[in-house]
Design a protein around this motif. Structure first.
Motif, PDB file in Angstrom:
ATOM      1  N   PRO A  67       0.744  -1.434   0.080  1.00 27.98           N
ATOM      2  CA  PRO A  67       0.027  -0.149  -0.057  1.00 27.98           C
ATOM      3  C   PRO A  67       1.000   1.361  -0.065  1.00 27.98           C
ATOM      4  O   PRO A  67       1.852   1.597   0.857  1.00 27.98           O
ATOM      5  N   GLU A  69      -0.142   5.051   0.296  1.00 27.70           N
ATOM      6  CA  GLU A  69      -1.540   5.839   0.692  1.00 27.70           C
ATOM      7  C   GLU A  69      -1.204   7.308   1.069  1.00 27.70           C
ATOM      8  O   GLU A  69      -0.120   7.625   1.955  1.00 27.70           O
ATOM      9  N   ASN A 127       3.310  -1.010 -10.434  1.00 28.54           N
ATOM     10  CA  ASN A 127       2.365  -1.171  -9.344  1.00 28.54           C
ATOM     11  C   ASN A 127       1.804  -2.542  -9.459  1.00 28.54           C
ATOM     12  O   ASN A 127       0.961  -3.130 -10.259  1.00 28.54           O
ATOM     13  N   TRP A 155      -1.510  -1.434  -3.842  1.00 29.38           N
ATOM     14  CA  TRP A 155      -2.584  -0.544  -3.744  1.00 29.38           C
ATOM     15  C   TRP A 155      -1.908   1.131  -3.658  1.00 29.38           C
ATOM     16  O   TRP A 155      -1.328   1.256  -2.571  1.00 29.38           O
ATOM     17  N   ARG A 191      -3.308   4.590  -3.233  1.00 30.40           N
ATOM     18  CA  ARG A 191      -4.828   5.539  -2.768  1.00 30.40           C
ATOM     19  C   ARG A 191      -4.506   6.738  -2.651  1.00 30.40           C
ATOM     20  O   ARG A 191      -3.420   7.167  -1.704  1.00 30.40           O
ATOM     21  N   ASN A 220       0.162  -0.720 -14.228  1.00 28.02           N
ATOM     22  CA  ASN A 220      -0.410  -0.751 -13.203  1.00 28.02           C
ATOM     23  C   ASN A 220      -1.234  -2.253 -13.324  1.00 28.02           C
ATOM     24  O   ASN A 220      -1.925  -2.460 -14.302  1.00 28.02           O
ATOM     25  N   MET A 280      -2.563  -3.496 -10.173  1.00 24.84           N
ATOM     26  CA  MET A 280      -3.503  -3.794  -9.066  1.00 24.84           C
ATOM     27  C   MET A 280      -4.390  -2.857  -9.053  1.00 24.84           C
ATOM     28  O   MET A 280      -5.466  -2.642  -9.678  1.00 24.84           O
ATOM     29  N   LEU A 281      -4.296  -1.834  -7.995  1.00 26.38           N
ATOM     30  CA  LEU A 281      -5.429  -0.804  -7.741  1.00 26.38           C
ATOM     31  C   LEU A 281      -4.708   0.695  -7.627  1.00 26.38           C
ATOM     32  O   LEU A 281      -3.815   0.859  -7.063  1.00 26.38           O
ATOM     33  N   GLU A 284      -6.703   4.300  -6.804  1.00 29.52           N
ATOM     34  CA  GLU A 284      -7.720   4.914  -6.226  1.00 29.52           C
ATOM     35  C   GLU A 284      -7.770   6.274  -5.766  1.00 29.52           C
ATOM     36  O   GLU A 284      -6.787   6.443  -4.984  1.00 29.52           O
ATOM     37  N   ARG A 297      -5.128 -11.150  -9.605  1.00 32.46           N
ATOM     38  CA  ARG A 297      -5.283 -10.057  -8.946  1.00 32.46           C
ATOM     39  C   ARG A 297      -6.403  -9.099  -9.553  1.00 32.46           C
ATOM     40  O   ARG A 297      -6.321  -8.995 -10.839  1.00 32.46           O
TER      41      ARG A 297
END
Length: 645
Positions: free
Chosen positions: A374, A376, A397, A400, A402, A424, A426-427, A429, A456
């Motif tokens: 992650p 963030e 990536n 995550w 975010r 990318n 994954m995620l 956001e 994933r």
């Protein structure tokens, strides 16, 4: 078996024998888990004239029953006394290890012991016994305890495993016998026994101590490296020192001041560096600890080389590692798998702010080169240049990302460049990019590639790009939001310009995506309520090519190319399910905000209407803005230092 010499210390009180272990470096052993110390009191060592008992004082009321054949040996409370104690001290404070003079702290210990209590019915024995451990030598924690049975013999084995969350270098072990009756007869006929062993059998009393090596006292500004008492870093020298103590890379650190690293440069990462350049994988010891910047800034970090891999303040952060609340200013990083914070992140990065430049062969970003964890609440501003997989936050990536943002200029000379990440899987956001993004091919305002993964769930949601995206190859692929998309995109928009440098361009460009697989037999690309500004992009096609052998082809469902006026109206988004401040029909997360007919949507926590004079973009006009303005005047010669009072 590891035998250790024992020195008998002065008695604390009548009836107590205290044994202080004279532990030295030569007594330590190593295995795959590091340094450890082991003590065993064996059958062969148990006799009254042994090394252990050579200094036994008669007032201690402790003796050894010595057997010469098959019968047991044991330590017992002498007949006729009412109390007897034996205490060990395990002290590692005088040990230093290696040329770095590591201190040895106790990470954990395991203890095994045994009590045997008997009643022969002759002296009506009534006794209790206890074994325990202590940090301070006063308050003891029970390991084993027992009392005289009503008849016969009973054994009370004890085991314990203890781990420490602070820096401890000493602990105590105690055996205590008490005559419960308190009469003049005292103990009766060796019926109270500790560590009873039969002839040549395995020992009962055994202590194994796992050690944690730490830097010498005074290396850092304070602390012990644990959660409640992290190592304090206040100077460039102290930050530099972390490099030379890999045994501390699993500890807790906190910055207590801003640090200027102008006087230092490194060919590798500063902490947890790669030890073999040129390999595709990380060769070195990862950072598994916690580094809390506490809002402070490390400035002018200069490291890496053309041959460096995994370059950054950290080389590689392991899954248990955490980097937080850190600012990096004017960082200059060089290498493949490179980023200002870390070359590779498998752990957690949060609330970090980066300004700097990164260049190298491939897989670079302002925060990290490679990410599988992650990231963030981070922001990054600066420049990145490499041959491939370049991003404002990360190059590649698999984790995550975010609530992150990027500004600057990012270039992949060959392929794969995005405002957030080059590729990318994954995620992504609630992220945004305001940057110049360019690549030979596969360039996008948010991602060069938004890939599909079988194991994933790859997704981009609630993100936007406001970039200038440039593609230079004749057959290049570029989009205002993503170069190529073969996965899921939800509630995103692009207000990016898309440019082609080639005079004989035969590739694919789109105001949102250059290419996807929407028209293929088994498509993986999908869109939900996504939009792009064709007037800014200069393209009416939202997706340049959707496969299937048809060109030109209609845009896929879920993505619409609109004009600027429409995309600055709140009602257009709320009617498509976007969650805005001031409405609850689409949810109560309040993700988006807008100044009607003036701005595109922005995140609710963004400053979209800064006051006059707000230079640094924090949505407040204060002394920081005044200072930045004055600094600019000095830089351009509008005022001089001698004009200042």
């Amino acid at each position: 078996m590891k035998k250790t010499s024992i020195v008998t210390a002065a008695l604390f009180l009548a009836g107590t024998l205290t044994a202080g272990l004279n532990i030295t470096l030569s007594d330590l052993q190593t295995d795959s888990m590091g340094y450890y110390y082991e003590y065993e009191l064996t059958y062969a060592d148990m006799y009254n004239t042994s090394q252990f008992f050579s200094d036994l004082d008669s007032s201690s009321n402790i003796s050894v029953y010595t057997a010469t054949s098959k019968y047991p040996r044991y330590i017992y409370a002498d007949t006729g006394t009412n109390a007897a104690q034996l205490e060990y001290t395990f002290d590692f404070s005088n040990i230093t290890i290696g040329s770095e003079n590591y201190r040895a702290g106790i990470k954990s210990f395991d203890i095994r012991d045994s009590l045997t209590m008997s009643n022969n019915g002759v002296g009506t024995e009534e006794s209790t016994a206890f074994t325990g451990w202590s940090i301070n030598g006063y308050n003891y924690n029970t390991i084993a305890q027992g009392a005289t049975p009503s008849h016969g013999t009973e054994t009370f084995p004890g085991t314990t495993s203890v781990g420490f969350g602070g820096f401890i270098q000493k602990f105590y072990y105690k055996v205590e016998f008490t005559n419960s009756k308190g009469d003049f007869n005292g103990f009766d006929q060796q019926l109270n026994q500790w560590n009873s062993q039969t002839f040549l059998t395995d020992d009962w009393f055994k202590v194994t101590v796992r050690l944690d090596l730490t830097a010498p006292e005074g290396t850092y500004d304070g602390g012990s490296g644990f959660y409640a008492d992290p190592y304090q870093i206040a100077t460039p020298q102290q930050l530099d020192a972390i490099r030379y103590y890999p045994q501390d890379w699993d500890k807790y650190f906190v910055l207590t001041a801003d640090i200027d690293m102008s006087g230092y440069s490194y060919d590798t990462a500063l902490i947890a560096y790669d030890t073999v350049s040129g390999n595709s994988g990380f060769d070195g010891e990862q950072f598994t600890g916690n580094f809390n910047g506490d809002g402070h800034t490390i400035s002018n970090l200069n490291l890496g080389s053309d041959n460096a891999s995994f370059a950054g303040l950290f080389g590689e952060v392991y899954s248990s590692g955490e980097i937080s609340n850190l600012n990096l200013e004017n960082a200059r990083i060089k290498g493949k798998y490179a980023g200002c914070v870390t070359g590779s992140n498998l752990g957690s990065i949060s609330n970090c702010k980066v300004n700097g430049s990164v260049c190298g062969a491939n897989t670079i970003g302002l925060i990290t080169g490679y990410n599988d964890g992650p990231i963030e609440d981070c922001s990054a501003e600066g420049t990145c240049t490499a041959k491939s997989t370049v991003g404002g936050i990360c190059g590649v990536n698999w984790g995550w990302i975010r609530r992150c943002s990027s500004k600057g200029s990012f270039t992949a000379l060959v392929t794969g460049c995005g405002g957030i990440c080059g590729s990318n899987s994954m995620l992504l956001e609630n992220c945004r990019a305001n940057a110049n993004v360019s690549a030979g091919t596969y360039a996008g305002g948010i991602a060069g590639f938004n890939s599909y993964s079988n194991f994933r769930n790859t997704e981009i949601n609630n993100c936007y790009s406001n970039c200038r995206v440039v593609v230079s190859d004749n057959d290049g692929v570029a989009g205002g939001f993503t170069g190529q998309n073969v996965s899921t995109v939800i509630n995103c928009y692009s207000a990016s310009e898309v440019c082609v440098l080639s005079d004989s361009f035969t590739g694919f460009i789109g105001s949102f995506a250059g290419r996807d697989d929407s028209n293929e037999t088994e498509p993986t690309a999908s869109y939900t309520a996504c939009f792009c500004d064709w007037q800014v992009a200069g393209l009416t096609d939202a997706v340049g090519d959707s496969g299937g052998g048809v060109f030109p082809d209609p845009d896929p469902f879920g993505i619409v190319s609109m004009n600027t006026t429409t995309l600055k109206a709140k009602v257009f988004y709320t009617s498509n399910g976007w969650d805005f401040v001031g409405e609850s029909v689409n949810g109560d997360e309040d993700i988006w905000n807008i100044i009607e007919n003036e701005t595109y949507p922005r995140f609710a926590d963004e400053c979209i209407a800064p006051p006059a004079g707000d230079i640094n973009g924090d949505c407040v006009y204060d002394m920081l803005d005044m200072a930045q303005t004055a600094s600019g005047w000095l830089d351009c010669g509008m005022i001089t230092q001698n004009m200042c009072p």
